[in-house]
Design a protein around this motif. Sequence first.
Motif, PDB file in Angstrom:
ATOM      1  N   ARG A   1       4.094   3.547   2.517  1.00  0.00           N
ATOM      2  CA  ARG A   1       5.183   3.404   3.485  1.00  0.00           C
ATOM      3  C   ARG A   1       6.254   4.425   3.141  1.00  0.00           C
ATOM      4  O   ARG A   1       6.730   4.460   2.006  1.00  0.00           O
TER       5      ARG A   1
ATOM      6  N   ALA B   1       9.764  -2.982   2.303  1.00  0.00           N
ATOM      7  CA  ALA B   1       8.773  -2.267   3.108  1.00  0.00           C
ATOM      8  C   ALA B   1       8.680  -2.813   4.526  1.00  0.00           C
ATOM      9  O   ALA B   1       7.746  -2.491   5.256  1.00  0.00           O
ATOM     10  N   THR B   2       9.657  -3.621   4.911  1.00  0.00           N
ATOM     11  CA  THR B   2       9.529  -4.298   6.212  1.00  0.00           C
ATOM     12  C   THR B   2       9.838  -3.401   7.404  1.00  0.00           C
ATOM     13  O   THR B   2       9.416  -3.689   8.512  1.00  0.00           O
TER      14      THR B   2
ATOM     15  N   PRO C   1       9.418   0.356   7.677  1.00  0.00           N
ATOM     16  CA  PRO C   1       9.137   1.723   7.225  1.00  0.00           C
ATOM     17  C   PRO C   1       9.411   2.758   8.310  1.00  0.00           C
ATOM     18  O   PRO C   1       9.375   2.451   9.495  1.00  0.00           O
TER      19      PRO C   1
ATOM     20  N   SER D   1       4.119   4.529   8.438  1.00  0.00           N
ATOM     21  CA  SER D   1       3.135   3.762   7.668  1.00  0.00           C
ATOM     22  C   SER D   1       1.823   4.525   7.603  1.00  0.00           C
ATOM     23  O   SER D   1       1.384   5.115   8.582  1.00  0.00           O
TER      24      SER D   1
ATOM     25  N   GLY E   1       3.500  -0.955   0.355  1.00  0.00           N
ATOM     26  CA  GLY E   1       4.059  -2.085   1.079  1.00  0.00           C
ATOM     27  C   GLY E   1       3.427  -3.420   0.739  1.00  0.00           C
ATOM     28  O   GLY E   1       3.848  -4.451   1.265  1.00  0.00           O
TER      29      GLY E   1
ATOM     30  N   CYS F   1       5.594  -2.493  -5.181  1.00  0.00           N
ATOM     31  CA  CYS F   1       6.718  -1.588  -5.394  1.00  0.00           C
ATOM     32  C   CYS F   1       7.519  -2.035  -6.613  1.00  0.00           C
ATOM     33  O   CYS F   1       7.901  -1.209  -7.454  1.00  0.00           O
TER      34      CYS F   1
END
Length: 144
Positions: free
Chosen positions: A71, A83-84, A86, A89, A110, A115
């Motif tokens: 991401r 990562a909600t 990005p 992707s 993600g 992470c």
Amino acid sequence: MGFASTDLPTLLMMAALFPVSLGAVYMVGDSAGWTLPILGIVDYNKWTSNKTFHVGDIIIFNYKSLIHNVREVTPQNFKNCNATSPIVSYESGFDAITLKTLGHWYFLCGVAGHCQMGMKVDIKVTPFSPPPTASPAPAPISGA
Ligand SMILES: [Cu+2]
């Protein structure tokens, strides 16, 4: 009819218009690829620390697409491992990304928790170093 005489001039013109050489290609994490940096397999901070990225370089994320993803995120989301939302992707398992602009490019995995475990990389794209501003004065020729 002789040689295809239009080809060579065309090529020369193209070369003149696009004199920039192809960029470097980097495999993120080298042989370890894009993975959980556990057990000292890879350290992405260390991986970037001895590299200089330039516009036109290509970075490749090589990973198992069932386990990981890539991401591209904002600086804030990079910092927070969020990562909600990005920017882009990637999930092919072999993603080649051309670094098109100067500055930082932030990538993370993600998948939940990855992470936080260090599966994130900050790629800083810097300008090519300018040519020397002035050549040193030629050494005087010493007389005999
Ligand atoms: Cu992952």
